[in-house]
Motif scaffolding. Structure first.
Motif, mmCIF file in Angstrom:
data_model
loop_
_atom_site.group_PDB
_atom_site.id
_atom_site.type_symbol
_atom_site.label_atom_id
_atom_site.label_comp_id
_atom_site.label_asym_id
_atom_site.label_seq_id
_atom_site.Cartn_x
_atom_site.Cartn_y
_atom_site.Cartn_z
ATOM 1 N N GLY A 24 0.747 -1.026 -0.062
ATOM 2 C CA GLY A 24 -0.029 0.050 -0.147
ATOM 3 C C GLY A 24 0.841 1.215 0.147
ATOM 4 N N ALA A 25 1.799 1.153 0.776
ATOM 5 C CA ALA A 25 2.759 2.473 0.767
ATOM 6 C C ALA A 25 3.531 2.618 -0.656
ATOM 7 C CB ALA A 25 3.924 2.331 2.016
ATOM 8 N N ALA A 59 -3.765 0.291 -13.269
ATOM 9 C CA ALA A 59 -4.129 -0.776 -13.653
ATOM 10 C C ALA A 59 -3.417 -2.049 -13.507
ATOM 11 C CB ALA A 59 -4.181 -0.735 -15.256
ATOM 12 N N MET A 60 -2.097 -1.909 -13.314
ATOM 13 C CA MET A 60 -1.167 -3.186 -12.874
ATOM 14 C C MET A 60 -1.105 -3.294 -11.441
ATOM 15 S SD MET A 60 -0.355 -4.986 -15.579
ATOM 16 C CE MET A 60 1.286 -5.478 -15.264
ATOM 17 N N PHE A 61 -0.745 -2.249 -10.723
ATOM 18 C CA PHE A 61 -0.414 -2.213 -9.311
ATOM 19 C C PHE A 61 -1.583 -2.255 -8.599
ATOM 20 C CE2 PHE A 61 1.719 -0.648 -5.579
ATOM 21 C CZ PHE A 61 2.881 -1.027 -5.884
ATOM 22 N N ILE A 62 -2.788 -1.927 -8.682
ATOM 23 C CA ILE A 62 -4.034 -1.804 -7.839
ATOM 24 C C ILE A 62 -4.367 -3.388 -7.544
ATOM 25 C CG2 ILE A 62 -6.342 -1.514 -7.544
ATOM 26 C CD1 ILE A 62 -4.635 0.853 -6.563
ATOM 27 N N PRO A 63 -4.389 -4.306 -8.570
ATOM 28 C CA PRO A 63 -4.589 -5.626 -8.375
ATOM 29 C C PRO A 63 -3.628 -6.223 -7.438
ATOM 30 C CG PRO A 63 -4.928 -5.049 -10.675
ATOM 31 C CD PRO A 63 -4.214 -3.991 -9.975
ATOM 32 N N LEU A 64 -2.584 -5.737 -7.575
ATOM 33 C CA LEU A 64 -1.429 -6.569 -6.568
ATOM 34 C C LEU A 64 -1.902 -5.954 -5.166
ATOM 35 C CD1 LEU A 64 1.915 -5.981 -8.608
ATOM 36 C CD2 LEU A 64 0.698 -8.136 -8.324
ATOM 37 N N ILE A 65 -2.108 -5.041 -4.767
ATOM 38 C CA ILE A 65 -2.381 -4.555 -3.529
ATOM 39 C C ILE A 65 -3.514 -5.263 -3.113
ATOM 40 C CG2 ILE A 65 -3.055 -2.493 -2.254
ATOM 41 C CD1 ILE A 65 -1.758 -0.801 -4.054
ATOM 42 N N LEU A 144 -13.400 1.396 -6.401
ATOM 43 C CA LEU A 144 -14.077 0.609 -6.942
ATOM 44 C C LEU A 144 -13.516 -0.651 -7.707
ATOM 45 C CD1 LEU A 144 -17.000 -0.686 -7.768
ATOM 46 C CD2 LEU A 144 -17.113 0.729 -9.443
ATOM 47 N N TYR A 145 -12.418 -0.192 -8.465
ATOM 48 C CA TYR A 145 -11.547 -1.087 -9.377
ATOM 49 C C TYR A 145 -10.870 -2.263 -8.208
ATOM 50 C CZ TYR A 145 -7.473 -2.780 -12.264
ATOM 51 O OH TYR A 145 -6.467 -3.462 -12.729
ATOM 52 N N ALA A 146 -10.221 -1.551 -7.345
ATOM 53 C CA ALA A 146 -9.750 -2.379 -6.050
ATOM 54 C C ALA A 146 -10.464 -3.267 -5.431
ATOM 55 C CB ALA A 146 -9.078 -1.374 -5.113
ATOM 56 N N LEU A 147 -11.722 -2.817 -5.215
ATOM 57 C CA LEU A 147 -12.621 -3.611 -4.502
ATOM 58 C C LEU A 147 -13.126 -5.095 -5.314
ATOM 59 C CD1 LEU A 147 -14.932 -1.371 -2.524
ATOM 60 C CD2 LEU A 147 -12.657 -2.320 -1.892
ATOM 61 N N THR A 148 -13.002 -4.682 -6.856
ATOM 62 C CA THR A 148 -13.306 -5.837 -7.781
ATOM 63 C C THR A 148 -12.331 -7.134 -7.165
ATOM 64 O OG1 THR A 148 -12.075 -5.031 -9.593
ATOM 65 C CG2 THR A 148 -14.516 -4.498 -9.427
ATOM 66 N N TYR A 149 -10.980 -6.540 -7.242
ATOM 67 C CA TYR A 149 -9.998 -7.507 -7.257
ATOM 68 C C TYR A 149 -9.959 -8.257 -5.575
ATOM 69 C CZ TYR A 149 -7.872 -7.569 -11.527
ATOM 70 O OH TYR A 149 -7.617 -7.678 -12.961
ATOM 71 N N SER A 215 -12.333 -8.814 -17.981
ATOM 72 C CA SER A 215 -11.277 -8.292 -17.304
ATOM 73 C C SER A 215 -11.683 -6.986 -16.339
ATOM 74 C CB SER A 215 -10.167 -7.951 -18.298
ATOM 75 O OG SER A 215 -9.253 -7.226 -17.542
ATOM 76 N N PRO A 216 -11.698 -7.099 -15.174
ATOM 77 C CA PRO A 216 -11.853 -5.844 -14.475
ATOM 78 C C PRO A 216 -10.877 -4.640 -14.708
ATOM 79 C CG PRO A 216 -11.714 -7.949 -12.936
ATOM 80 C CD PRO A 216 -11.232 -8.161 -14.348
ATOM 81 N N THR A 217 -9.726 -5.059 -15.264
ATOM 82 C CA THR A 217 -8.791 -3.844 -15.751
ATOM 83 C C THR A 217 -9.253 -3.214 -17.070
ATOM 84 O OG1 THR A 217 -7.136 -5.155 -14.669
ATOM 85 C CG2 THR A 217 -6.708 -3.630 -16.256
ATOM 86 N N ALA A 218 -9.912 -4.151 -17.775
ATOM 87 C CA ALA A 218 -10.304 -3.275 -19.132
ATOM 88 C C ALA A 218 -11.485 -2.613 -18.616
ATOM 89 C CB ALA A 218 -10.505 -4.470 -19.962
ATOM 90 N N ALA A 219 -12.385 -2.821 -17.691
ATOM 91 C CA ALA A 219 -13.557 -2.185 -17.431
ATOM 92 C C ALA A 219 -13.019 -1.042 -16.785
ATOM 93 C CB ALA A 219 -14.471 -3.067 -16.708
ATOM 94 N N TYR A 220 -12.133 -1.190 -16.116
ATOM 95 C CA TYR A 220 -11.470 0.205 -15.308
ATOM 96 C C TYR A 220 -10.973 1.170 -16.161
ATOM 97 C CZ TYR A 220 -8.177 2.809 -12.212
ATOM 98 O OH TYR A 220 -7.487 3.910 -11.827
ATOM 99 N N VAL A 221 -10.274 0.896 -17.137
ATOM 100 C CA VAL A 221 -9.625 1.804 -18.166
ATOM 101 C C VAL A 221 -10.501 2.554 -18.682
ATOM 102 C CG1 VAL A 221 -8.115 1.714 -20.161
ATOM 103 C CG2 VAL A 221 -7.163 0.530 -18.298
#
Length: 273
Positions: A24-25, A59-65, A144-149, A215-221
């Motif tokens: 997160g940091a 798009a790449m980093f939020i799913p990792l968190i 919202l995008y983070a919550l999907t993951y 893909s939630p990532t595509a929806a987010y973008v």
């Protein structure tokens, strides 16, 4: 105990997980670097371009968190035997899944909100035009995008009985829906299957819609058209209804609800020994 009781107990556990706070940091640091870089070397810096670059990073980093925070939430308890204690208090299995989701949601959302709030302050100091409306909109979409993951990770964790399976499932989901989406192969695969194999002759816009569904990532973008000005950068000025930002928000809400519901269903059927 209830869902909220499970969440309170789980927060005491997750706050000791250093990897969660570290990731997160790291996101906060990345965002601040992008805000800083966007105003260096320019006499008239535009915060919109910094936020646009943030979309690609997020798009790449939020799913990792989200995945790191949530993938062991239930599978870890099952492997260690702690799940039997949670269910003996007593709690319904649904309470355990929802309580874990609430906790992990809070942790992930907090890191994103802090990043955007600090960025808003720096924007006021460094940029001639703050565009707080776009900052606020991007913060809401990113949460919202983070919550999907988080929902996906909790669903995978609830459906698996070991740490290794939960990790494997989360990595596979991240690779297919985020990495392949950002790098481009996911769109090529959909095009090949739909047009070359099935002979459906669907358009580029229709392929983009299918891509957003898988893909939630595509929806987010694609949802960022809600907050950026029409025609900004690579955002088309006109889009069919199924690629409008409002539709993409609905798709992300579906990604939030469906994996969580499937996780609850699978966990309630699981033999915990």
């Amino acid at each position: 105990m209830s869902t909220l009781d499970v969440a309170k107990k789980d927060f005491l556990d997750v706050r000791r997980a250093k990897i969660v706070w570290f990731v997160g940091a790291l996101y906060v640091l990345f965002m601040l670097l992008l805000i800083y870089a966007g105003q260096t070397g320019s006499q008239d810096p535009n915060i919109l371009y910094s936020l646009w670059n943030l979309t690609a990073v997020g798009a790449m980093f939020i799913p990792l968190i989200a995945l790191v925070t949530a993938y062991l939430a239930i599978a870890g308890e099952r492997e260690s035997g702690g799940i039997k204690y949670l269910l003996s208090i007593p709690n319904a299995r649904r309470d355990v899944v929802l309580g874990k989701f609430i906790t992990r949601t809070g942790v992930v959302s907090a890191s994103i909100v802090v990043a955007f709030l600090v960025s808003a302050v720096l924007t006021l100091l460094w940029y001639p035009e703050t565009r707080i409306d776009v900052l606020g909109g991007m913060m809401a979409l990113t949460v919202l995008y983070a919550l999907t993951y988080v929902a996906v990770a909790i669903g995978i964790s609830a459906a698996t009985a070991s740490r290794s399976r939960a990790m494997g499932g989360s990595i596979a989901f991240f690779f297919v829906t985020s990495v392949l989406n950002v790098l481009g192969p996911l769109q090529l695969v959909i095009d090949y299957v739909a047009n070359d194999l099935a002979g459906l002759e669907i358009s580029t816009n229709q392929i983009a819609f299918v891509q957003s569904l898988v893909s939630p990532t595509a929806a987010y973008v694609n949802s960022t058209g809600l907050v950026f000005p029409d025609g900004f950068n690579t955002i088309p000025e006109e889009l069919p209804w199924f690629l409008q930002g409002e539709t993409m928000v609905v798709v992300m809400l579906g990604w939030l609800v469906v994996p969580l519901a499937l996780g609850i269903w699978q966990f309630e059927r699981a033999d915990l020994g």
